[in-house]
Design an enzyme around this catalytic site. Structure first.
Site, PDB file in Angstrom:
ATOM      1  N   GLU A 190     127.622 -70.052  -4.279  1.00 11.19           N
ATOM      2  CA  GLU A 190     128.440 -70.411  -3.116  1.00 11.19           C
ATOM      3  C   GLU A 190     129.827 -69.773  -3.201  1.00 11.19           C
ATOM      4  O   GLU A 190     130.382 -69.330  -2.192  1.00 11.19           O
ATOM      5  CB  GLU A 190     128.546 -71.940  -3.016  1.00 11.19           C
ATOM      6  CG  GLU A 190     129.187 -72.451  -1.746  1.00 11.19           C
ATOM      7  CD  GLU A 190     128.469 -72.055  -0.459  1.00 11.19           C
ATOM      8  OE1 GLU A 190     127.259 -72.265  -0.366  1.00 11.19           O
ATOM      9  OE2 GLU A 190     129.150 -71.520   0.450  1.00 11.19           O
TER      10      GLU A 190
ATOM     11  N   GLU B 240     132.031 -63.395   2.240  1.00  9.44           N
ATOM     12  CA  GLU B 240     132.291 -63.651   3.671  1.00  9.44           C
ATOM     13  C   GLU B 240     133.724 -63.285   4.036  1.00  9.44           C
ATOM     14  O   GLU B 240     133.968 -62.633   5.061  1.00  9.44           O
ATOM     15  CB  GLU B 240     132.058 -65.135   3.991  1.00  9.44           C
ATOM     16  CG  GLU B 240     130.617 -65.495   4.264  1.00  9.44           C
ATOM     17  CD  GLU B 240     130.434 -66.990   4.540  1.00  9.44           C
ATOM     18  OE1 GLU B 240     129.275 -67.413   4.645  1.00  9.44           O
ATOM     19  OE2 GLU B 240     131.438 -67.718   4.625  1.00  9.44           O
TER      20      GLU B 240
HETATM   21  N1  LIG Z   1     130.877 -59.290  11.677  1.00  4.62           N
HETATM   22  C1  LIG Z   1     129.591 -59.681  11.833  1.00  4.62           C
HETATM   23  N2  LIG Z   1     128.689 -58.815  12.329  1.00  4.62           N
HETATM   24  C2  LIG Z   1     127.406 -59.172  12.509  1.00  4.62           C
HETATM   25  N3  LIG Z   1     126.906 -60.391  12.205  1.00  4.62           N
HETATM   26  C3  LIG Z   1     127.752 -61.306  11.697  1.00  4.62           C
HETATM   27  C4  LIG Z   1     129.139 -61.008  11.493  1.00  4.62           C
HETATM   28  N4  LIG Z   1     129.737 -62.114  10.980  1.00  4.62           N
HETATM   29  C5  LIG Z   1     128.781 -63.033  10.876  1.00  4.62           C
HETATM   30  N5  LIG Z   1     127.588 -62.569  11.302  1.00  4.62           N
HETATM   31  C6  LIG Z   1     126.300 -63.296  11.333  1.00  4.62           C
HETATM   32  O1  LIG Z   1     126.560 -64.667  11.530  1.00  4.62           O
HETATM   33  C7  LIG Z   1     126.111 -65.423  10.396  1.00  4.62           C
HETATM   34  C8  LIG Z   1     127.092 -66.523  10.136  1.00  4.62           C
HETATM   35  O2  LIG Z   1     128.304 -65.943   9.758  1.00  4.62           O
HETATM   36  P1  LIG Z   1     129.589 -66.793   9.382  1.00  4.62           P
HETATM   37  O3  LIG Z   1     130.694 -65.878   9.055  1.00  4.62           O
HETATM   38  O4  LIG Z   1     129.842 -67.818  10.428  1.00  4.62           O
HETATM   39  O5  LIG Z   1     129.143 -67.450   8.057  1.00  4.62           O
HETATM   40  P2  LIG Z   1     128.417 -68.822   7.788  1.00  4.62           P
HETATM   41  O6  LIG Z   1     127.086 -68.476   7.177  1.00  4.62           O
HETATM   42  O7  LIG Z   1     128.451 -69.668   9.006  1.00  4.62           O
HETATM   43  O8  LIG Z   1     129.315 -69.359   6.655  1.00  4.62           O
HETATM   44  P3  LIG Z   1     130.281 -70.576   6.579  1.00  4.62           P
HETATM   45  O9  LIG Z   1     129.934 -71.562   7.674  1.00  4.62           O
HETATM   46  O10 LIG Z   1     129.997 -71.072   5.223  1.00  4.62           O
HETATM   47  O11 LIG Z   1     131.643 -69.966   6.726  1.00  4.62           O
HETATM   48  C9  LIG Z   1     125.992 -64.406   9.251  1.00  4.62           C
HETATM   49  O12 LIG Z   1     125.042 -64.807   8.277  1.00  4.62           O
HETATM   50  C10 LIG Z   1     125.556 -63.168  10.004  1.00  4.62           C
HETATM   51  O13 LIG Z   1     124.159 -63.177  10.285  1.00  4.62           O
END
Ligand SMILES: Nc1ncnc2c1ncn2[C@@H]1O[C@H](COP(=O)(O)OP(=O)(O)OP(=O)(O)O)[C@@H](O)[C@H]1O
Length: 123
Positions: free
Chosen positions: A67, A74
């Site tokens: 994590e 991220e």
């Molecule tokens: N810049 C980007 N370009 C393309 N897809 C993205 C991008 N950022 C996020 N994603 C997609 O959205 C999903 C979620 O991204 P996000 O950054 O919200 O992380 P998360 O998994 O929600 O993490 P957390 O909630 O722990 O911050 C990623 O797994 C990816 O598939």
């Protein structure tokens, strides 16, 4: 304090700050910590064997480690681009996959250690 000692202390402080930030901003990290704490309390209550403690500590560490790496990745991806990019998606999805893998392992370890003690004769 000597300069290199100060640098050592500071790097330790920065690492603790990183863990603190991950706990503060990542809901998933808090879920993992609560689950890990519950597993440790349950293990103490059920008096598991020393080797089971080792496996449990390793398992919890693996989930927290995954994590932390996921959170760092991220943040790095968000720093590089705010646009929707296939490379960003791949990086974040793969890092999330690492957390999922470690969590699935934790579920299996939890079942193997706890279920026979809660329900004797199941395995
Ligand atoms: N810049 C980007 N370009 C393309 N897809 C993205 C991008 N950022 C996020 N994603 C997609 O959205 C999903 C979620 O991204 P996000 O950054 O919200 O992380 P998360 O998994 O929600 O993490 P957390 O909630 O722990 O911050 C990623 O797994 C990816 O598939």
């Amino acid at each position: 304090m000597k300069f290199h000692n100060l640098r050592l202390v500071l790097s330790f402080v920065y690492a603790l700050r990183g863990i603190g930030r991950a706990v503060k901003y990542e809901a998933n990290m808090r879920v993992h910590l609560v689950a890990g704490a519950l597993a440790l309390v349950g293990a103490a209550f059920l008096k598991i064997m020393p080797y089971e403690w080792l496996i449990l500590f390793l398992t919890i560490t693996l989930v927290i480690f995954a994590e932390l790496i996921n959170t760092a990745l991220e943040a790095n991806v968000d720093l590089v681009t705010k646009e929707s990019r296939p490379e960003a998606r791949l990086a974040k999805d793969v890092a999330a996959g690492a957390v999922l893998f470690a969590s699935a392992n934790a579920v299996v370890v939890g079942l193997v250690i706890f279920v026979p003690k809660i329900f004797p004769g199941v395995f």
